[in-house]
Design a protein around this motif. Structure first.
Motif, PDB file in Angstrom:
ATOM      1  N   GLN A  15       0.837  -1.213   0.000  1.00  0.00           N
ATOM      2  CA  GLN A  15       0.000   0.000   0.000  1.00  0.00           C
ATOM      3  C   GLN A  15       0.865   1.254   0.000  1.00  0.00           C
ATOM      4  O   GLN A  15       0.570   2.225  -0.696  1.00  0.00           O
ATOM      5  N   GLU A  16       1.941   1.232   0.795  1.00  0.00           N
ATOM      6  CA  GLU A  16       2.863   2.375   0.816  1.00  0.00           C
ATOM      7  C   GLU A  16       3.435   2.626  -0.579  1.00  0.00           C
ATOM      8  O   GLU A  16       3.545   3.773  -1.014  1.00  0.00           O
ATOM      9  N   ALA A  17       3.797   1.552  -1.276  1.00  0.00           N
ATOM     10  CA  ALA A  17       4.378   1.689  -2.616  1.00  0.00           C
ATOM     11  C   ALA A  17       3.359   2.281  -3.587  1.00  0.00           C
ATOM     12  O   ALA A  17       3.712   3.116  -4.432  1.00  0.00           O
ATOM     13  N   ARG A  18       2.105   1.873  -3.483  1.00  0.00           N
ATOM     14  CA  ARG A  18       1.058   2.442  -4.351  1.00  0.00           C
ATOM     15  C   ARG A  18       0.861   3.938  -4.069  1.00  0.00           C
ATOM     16  O   ARG A  18       0.706   4.736  -4.991  1.00  0.00           O
ATOM     17  N   ARG A  19       0.864   4.299  -2.774  1.00  0.00           N
ATOM     18  CA  ARG A  19       0.737   5.720  -2.421  1.00  0.00           C
ATOM     19  C   ARG A  19       1.933   6.520  -2.922  1.00  0.00           C
ATOM     20  O   ARG A  19       1.787   7.664  -3.371  1.00  0.00           O
ATOM     21  N   LEU A  20       3.120   5.923  -2.857  1.00  0.00           N
ATOM     22  CA  LEU A  20       4.310   6.569  -3.407  1.00  0.00           C
ATOM     23  C   LEU A  20       4.102   6.834  -4.893  1.00  0.00           C
ATOM     24  O   LEU A  20       4.404   7.918  -5.394  1.00  0.00           O
ATOM     25  N   GLY A  21       3.565   5.852  -5.606  1.00  0.00           N
ATOM     26  CA  GLY A  21       3.276   6.014  -7.028  1.00  0.00           C
ATOM     27  C   GLY A  21       2.327   7.167  -7.298  1.00  0.00           C
ATOM     28  O   GLY A  21       2.497   7.911  -8.272  1.00  0.00           O
ATOM     29  N   GLU A  22       1.345   7.344  -6.434  1.00  0.00           N
ATOM     30  CA  GLU A  22       0.414   8.471  -6.593  1.00  0.00           C
ATOM     31  C   GLU A  22       1.137   9.804  -6.420  1.00  0.00           C
ATOM     32  O   GLU A  22       0.852  10.769  -7.125  1.00  0.00           O
ATOM     33  N   ARG A  23       2.092   9.855  -5.489  1.00  0.00           N
ATOM     34  CA  ARG A  23       2.824  11.109  -5.238  1.00  0.00           C
ATOM     35  C   ARG A  23       3.734  11.498  -6.401  1.00  0.00           C
ATOM     36  O   ARG A  23       4.015  12.682  -6.594  1.00  0.00           O
ATOM     37  N   ILE A  24       4.206  10.498  -7.158  1.00  0.00           N
ATOM     38  CA  ILE A  24       5.150  10.810  -8.246  1.00  0.00           C
ATOM     39  C   ILE A  24       4.500  10.712  -9.634  1.00  0.00           C
ATOM     40  O   ILE A  24       5.179  10.850 -10.637  1.00  0.00           O
ATOM     41  N   ARG A  25       3.204  10.492  -9.667  1.00  0.00           N
ATOM     42  CA  ARG A  25       2.499  10.275 -10.932  1.00  0.00           C
ATOM     43  C   ARG A  25       2.735  11.386 -11.956  1.00  0.00           C
ATOM     44  O   ARG A  25       2.831  11.141 -13.148  1.00  0.00           O
ATOM     45  N   SER A  26       2.847  12.624 -11.506  1.00  0.00           N
ATOM     46  CA  SER A  26       2.978  13.751 -12.438  1.00  0.00           C
ATOM     47  C   SER A  26       4.405  13.936 -12.960  1.00  0.00           C
ATOM     48  O   SER A  26       4.639  14.783 -13.823  1.00  0.00           O
ATOM     49  N   ILE A  27       5.353  13.154 -12.469  1.00  0.00           N
ATOM     50  CA  ILE A  27       6.759  13.296 -12.881  1.00  0.00           C
ATOM     51  C   ILE A  27       7.050  12.350 -14.040  1.00  0.00           C
ATOM     52  O   ILE A  27       6.739  11.165 -13.965  1.00  0.00           O
TER      53      ILE A  27
END
Length: 194
Positions: free
Chosen positions: A35-47
């Motif tokens: 779950q942490e990894a998925r949330r990390l993905g959401e934080r960097i989605r725009s990069i």
């Protein structure tokens, strides 16, 4: 384009949760770590990443995949975690009973890597990274990340002791005013509120 390094520590594992030293043991993420990894993905989605480099260990590869960055990702052997040798799987309290006042960044690990070896590995990686341009995603581990942060700003490996990295955290290494003679840390240990 100017080089920007996005260093991401892997999500939670059973050993990161229990405080056991996890170097080369190839253990997976917990359900919470996923779950942490998925949330990390959401934080960097725009990069948009021009390069994605990942440690060969499962926990970093899973984090990269769950963060939706695995397409085109390359395995980077120098991103592998510090080899804990005889201390692998032990907690700091366990090691302290055998060796009071032990400090990984000063003393290294018997049967594993010493600080100068990890520093040399980080320096070798930094030399290669400095030949790249654009946004570079790095998926790896706590201790190698802490060494990489210290060495990026040209400080001794021992400074890594003071640079905490939580699971699934994001840190950004760059240059001050885009001057490649002045490496800088833009942010450190950001984003994981779990």
């Amino acid at each position: 384009m100017t080089l920007r390094l996005y260093f991401m520590r892997h999500g939670e594992t059973e050993w990161s949760k229990s405080g056991q030293h996890t170097g080369r043991a190839d253990i997976p993420l917990t359900a919470n770590g996923q779950q942490e990894a998925r949330r990390l993905g959401e934080r960097i989605r725009s990069i948009t990443f021009d390069h994605v480099l990942v440690s060969p260990l499962k926990r970093a590869r899973q984090t990269c995949e769950l963060a939706a960055c695995s397409e085109g990702a390359e395995t980077e052997p120098d991103l592998i975690e510090w080899d804990n040798g005889d201390y692998e799987g032990q907690t700091h309290a366990d090691v302290d009973t055998q060796r009071p006042d032990w400090n990984l960044f000063r003393d290294g690990c018997p049967g594993g890597e010493m600080p100068d070896e990890v520093s040399a590995r980080a320096d070798r990686l930094i030399r290669r990274l400095k030949k790249l341009d654009g946004n570079v995603a790095l998926f790896a581990h706590s201790h190698i990340g802490r060494v990489l942060g210290a060495r990026w700003i040209e400080l001794p490996v021992q400074v890594g002791e003071h640079l905490i990295l939580n699971t699934a955290s994001l840190s950004i290494l760059c240059y001050q005013h885009e001057d490649s003679n002045v490496p800088a840390i833009e942010s450190w240990n950001g984003g994981n509120e779990s």
